[in-house]
Write an enzyme that holds these catalytic residues in place. Structure first.
Site, short mmCIF file in Angstrom:
data_model
loop_
_atom_site.label_atom_id
_atom_site.label_comp_id
_atom_site.label_asym_id
_atom_site.label_seq_id
_atom_site.Cartn_x
_atom_site.Cartn_y
_atom_site.Cartn_z
N PHE A 25 -4.21 13.36 -2.00
CA PHE A 25 -4.35 14.71 -2.39
C PHE A 25 -5.60 14.86 -3.46
O PHE A 25 -5.93 13.95 -4.19
CB PHE A 25 -2.95 14.94 -3.34
N SER A 93 -1.78 6.94 -1.09
CA SER A 93 -1.39 7.96 -1.74
C SER A 93 -0.44 9.10 -1.16
O SER A 93 0.33 8.84 -0.34
CB SER A 93 -2.48 8.48 -2.94
N ASP A 194 -1.39 1.11 -11.67
CA ASP A 194 -1.78 2.32 -11.08
C ASP A 194 -1.71 3.40 -11.99
O ASP A 194 -0.40 3.60 -12.50
CB ASP A 194 -0.83 2.53 -9.76
N HIS A 223 -5.47 2.64 -8.48
CA HIS A 223 -4.72 3.57 -7.63
C HIS A 223 -5.51 3.47 -6.24
O HIS A 223 -4.96 3.17 -5.24
CB HIS A 223 -4.73 4.67 -8.18
#
Length: 253
Positions: A25, A93, A194, A223
């Protein structure tokens, strides 16, 4: 609309095993480009699309929703399936969330799934308010660039578009409710440190998938582990995962 330099999609024609990769995203294919190139060098056919609204401006992304991103992923999957004997799906993710959704929808047409720091649980308080906040403000601070390795950056938006973000809870809920349909082997790479996605998503996957799930930790990455210190282990592990679960041999160029 012009693309950010470096955010272009990537494709490689290789052998009869295909790999579809999905970025996250507000990110771009750049975050997965080294992974895609590694798999291509091993002789695989690789597709790394750019999701609608990504790699241009966050204002444009605010005019898109998760269904638009998933439709692009499905188009890329169908193109790979027409070209290859079997297809593996991988993602980072939110891209990991959509990879799992593709496995739910496509069933055995997806041979296996590899995901990195998956986001499938709404664990960010601000996003819970996004459906309301989007009428007040159009964006908030961005989440791109959570990387431990010095000198490495992620190409992504510095702002999070709230109208787009407001569509995420529906996707998360849908994926959670149908994880029982995922019978393919799933390999998860998880960064204990993360700053974007909390451990709740991996905990949910452990409960839902049980023995079908393998979790490996990226202890030296944040992350965006695909650009971080543990990237080589992710790349090598995903290739070994393919070798283990593919029904046709890998073919080098």
């Amino acid at each position: 609309m012009p693309l950010m330099p470096g955010s272009e999609p990537y494709q490689h024609e290789g052998g009869q095993i295909g790999v579809l990769l999905c970025h996250g995203f507000t990110g771009t294919p750049q975050s997965l480009r080294p992974w895609a190139e590694y798999l291509a060098a091993a002789g695989l056919t690789v597709s790394l699309p750019r999701l609608p609204g990504h790699g241009t401006t966050w204002q444009e992304m605010n005019r898109t929703r998760w269904e638009d991103w998933f439709a692009e992923l499905e188009r890329a999957f169908e193109a790979l399936r027409a070209r290859c004997a079997e297809v593996f799906v991988m993602g980072l993710s939110l891209g990991a969330c959509m990879a799992l959704r593709l496995a739910e929808v496509q069933g055995p047409q997806v041979r296996g799934v590899v995901v990195v720091n998956p986001s499938i649980v709404n664990d960010v308080p601000l996003l819970k308010l996004a459906p309301v906040l989007r009428f007040v403000v159009s964006s908030v601070a961005g989440v791109a660039g959570d990387i431990k390795r010095e000198g490495v950056t992620e190409l992504g938006y510095t702002r999070t578009p709230l109208s787009a973000a407001a569509t995420l809870p529906r996707l998360w809920s849908l994926v959670q409710s149908e994880l029982g349909r995922v019978t393919q082997p799933v390999l998860v790479y998880h960064s204990p440190e993360d700053h974007v996605v909390k451990p709740a998503s991996v905990r949910f996957l452990r409960q839902a998938l049980g023995d079908n799930l393998t979790v490996r930790e990226c202890v030296n990455s944040y992350h965006v582990a695909t650009l971080d210190n543990d990237a080589p282990e992710i790349f090598e592990g995903s290739l070994e995962f393919i070798r283990t679960h593919a029904s046709v041999p890998l073919q080098r160029d």
